[in-house]
Scaffold this motif. Structure first.
Motif, short mmCIF file in Angstrom:
data_model
loop_
_atom_site.label_atom_id
_atom_site.label_comp_id
_atom_site.label_asym_id
_atom_site.label_seq_id
_atom_site.Cartn_x
_atom_site.Cartn_y
_atom_site.Cartn_z
N GLN A 5 1.74 -45.55 6.02
CA GLN A 5 2.97 -45.71 5.26
C GLN A 5 3.00 -44.68 4.14
O GLN A 5 1.96 -44.34 3.59
N PRO A 6 4.17 -44.16 3.79
CA PRO A 6 4.24 -43.17 2.70
C PRO A 6 3.83 -43.79 1.36
O PRO A 6 4.03 -44.99 1.14
N VAL A 7 3.27 -42.97 0.51
CA VAL A 7 2.86 -43.42 -0.83
C VAL A 7 3.71 -42.67 -1.85
O VAL A 7 3.48 -41.48 -2.12
N PRO A 8 4.74 -43.33 -2.41
CA PRO A 8 5.56 -42.68 -3.42
C PRO A 8 4.83 -42.60 -4.76
O PRO A 8 3.91 -43.37 -5.02
N ALA A 9 5.23 -41.65 -5.58
CA ALA A 9 4.72 -41.47 -6.94
C ALA A 9 3.21 -41.22 -6.98
O ALA A 9 2.54 -41.60 -7.93
N ALA A 10 2.69 -40.57 -5.95
CA ALA A 10 1.28 -40.18 -5.96
C ALA A 10 1.14 -38.88 -6.73
O ALA A 10 1.99 -37.99 -6.64
N LYS A 11 0.08 -38.76 -7.50
CA LYS A 11 -0.19 -37.54 -8.27
C LYS A 11 -0.92 -36.55 -7.36
O LYS A 11 -1.99 -36.86 -6.83
N VAL A 12 -0.35 -35.37 -7.21
CA VAL A 12 -0.93 -34.32 -6.37
C VAL A 12 -1.42 -33.21 -7.29
O VAL A 12 -0.67 -32.71 -8.12
N THR A 13 -2.68 -32.84 -7.13
CA THR A 13 -3.27 -31.77 -7.92
C THR A 13 -3.83 -30.73 -6.98
O THR A 13 -4.54 -31.07 -6.03
N ASP A 16 -8.30 -24.64 -7.52
CA ASP A 16 -8.78 -23.41 -6.89
C ASP A 16 -10.25 -23.55 -6.52
O ASP A 16 -10.83 -24.63 -6.64
N ASP A 17 -10.85 -22.47 -6.05
CA ASP A 17 -12.24 -22.53 -5.58
C ASP A 17 -13.25 -22.79 -6.69
O ASP A 17 -14.39 -23.11 -6.43
N ARG A 18 -12.82 -22.68 -7.95
CA ARG A 18 -13.69 -23.03 -9.09
C ARG A 18 -13.42 -24.45 -9.58
O ARG A 18 -13.94 -24.87 -10.59
N ARG A 19 -12.54 -25.16 -8.86
CA ARG A 19 -12.11 -26.53 -9.19
C ARG A 19 -11.24 -26.57 -10.45
O ARG A 19 -11.09 -27.61 -11.08
N ASP A 20 -10.64 -25.43 -10.80
CA ASP A 20 -9.67 -25.39 -11.89
C ASP A 20 -8.31 -25.80 -11.34
O ASP A 20 -7.95 -25.43 -10.22
N ILE A 21 -7.54 -26.53 -12.14
CA ILE A 21 -6.21 -26.96 -11.72
C ILE A 21 -5.27 -25.77 -11.75
O ILE A 21 -5.17 -25.07 -12.76
N VAL A 22 -4.58 -25.52 -10.62
CA VAL A 22 -3.62 -24.42 -10.58
C VAL A 22 -2.17 -24.91 -10.52
O VAL A 22 -1.28 -24.22 -11.01
N ARG A 23 -1.93 -26.07 -9.95
CA ARG A 23 -0.59 -26.63 -9.88
C ARG A 23 -0.68 -28.14 -9.70
O ARG A 23 -1.71 -28.66 -9.29
N GLY A 24 0.43 -28.80 -9.95
CA GLY A 24 0.49 -30.24 -9.74
C GLY A 24 1.89 -30.66 -9.33
O GLY A 24 2.85 -29.91 -9.48
N ALA A 25 1.99 -31.85 -8.79
CA ALA A 25 3.28 -32.40 -8.36
C ALA A 25 3.14 -33.90 -8.21
O ALA A 25 2.04 -34.45 -8.31
N MET A 26 4.26 -34.55 -7.95
CA MET A 26 4.29 -35.99 -7.63
C MET A 26 4.98 -36.14 -6.29
O MET A 26 5.93 -35.41 -5.98
N LEU A 34 5.95 -31.07 -2.73
CA LEU A 34 6.07 -29.63 -2.55
C LEU A 34 5.46 -28.96 -3.76
O LEU A 34 5.78 -29.32 -4.90
N VAL A 35 4.57 -28.01 -3.52
CA VAL A 35 3.94 -27.26 -4.60
C VAL A 35 4.26 -25.79 -4.35
O VAL A 35 3.90 -25.24 -3.31
N ASN A 36 4.96 -25.17 -5.29
CA ASN A 36 5.36 -23.77 -5.18
C ASN A 36 4.46 -22.87 -6.00
O ASN A 36 3.69 -23.33 -6.85
N ASP A 37 4.60 -21.56 -5.76
CA ASP A 37 3.95 -20.52 -6.56
C ASP A 37 2.43 -20.67 -6.62
O ASP A 37 1.82 -20.62 -7.68
N LEU A 45 -7.71 -23.63 -1.17
CA LEU A 45 -7.43 -24.50 -2.30
C LEU A 45 -7.82 -25.92 -1.91
O LEU A 45 -7.91 -26.25 -0.73
N VAL A 46 -8.02 -26.76 -2.91
CA VAL A 46 -8.28 -28.17 -2.67
C VAL A 46 -7.04 -28.94 -3.13
O VAL A 46 -6.57 -28.76 -4.25
#
Length: 109
Positions: A5-13, A16-26, A34-37, A45-46
């Motif tokens: 079943q779909p999971v709404p309002a999930a935090k997506v992070t 990069d390969d150093r485990r630094d956050i490069v983008r996020g979405a819900m 959808l994560v752009n750029d 990426l993870v």
């Protein structure tokens, strides 16, 4: 989720390969995100997804410069609760201890 079943309002992070956050979405009401750029400097990426009451899930995504879009599907499971007490060698409660829960893929060991 585990019932597919779909999971709404999930935090997506996206990390990069150093485990630094490069983008996020819900995720939206259909569980879609959808994560752009995304940075072109990374070969992989993870993607990490977290939602209330669910265990977090991660997936490594390999990037190719010619891929305009990459589809990722992660399945979240219900989170379990582990409760206990950490004691010192003499049986006294031990405050501030780090506790790590590990998953054993072989239930017979």
């Amino acid at each position: 989720d585990e019932r597919e079943q779909p999971v709404p309002a999930a935090k997506v992070t996206v990390l990069d390969d150093r485990r630094d956050i490069v983008r996020g979405a819900m995720s939206d009401g259909t569980g879609t995100f959808l994560v752009n750029d995304l940075p072109l400097r990374c070969e992989s990426l993870v993607v990490r997804v977290e939602a209330k009451g669910m265990a977090a899930a991660e997936q490594i995504v390999r990037l190719r410069w010619f891929d305009a879009r990459v589809a990722v599907a992660l399945r979240l499971r219900s989170a379990d609760t582990l409760r206990g007490q950490v004691l010192s060698g003499d049986g006294a409660p031990l405050a501030g201890a780090d506790v790590v829960a590990l998953h054993d893929a072989d239930p017979t060991s």
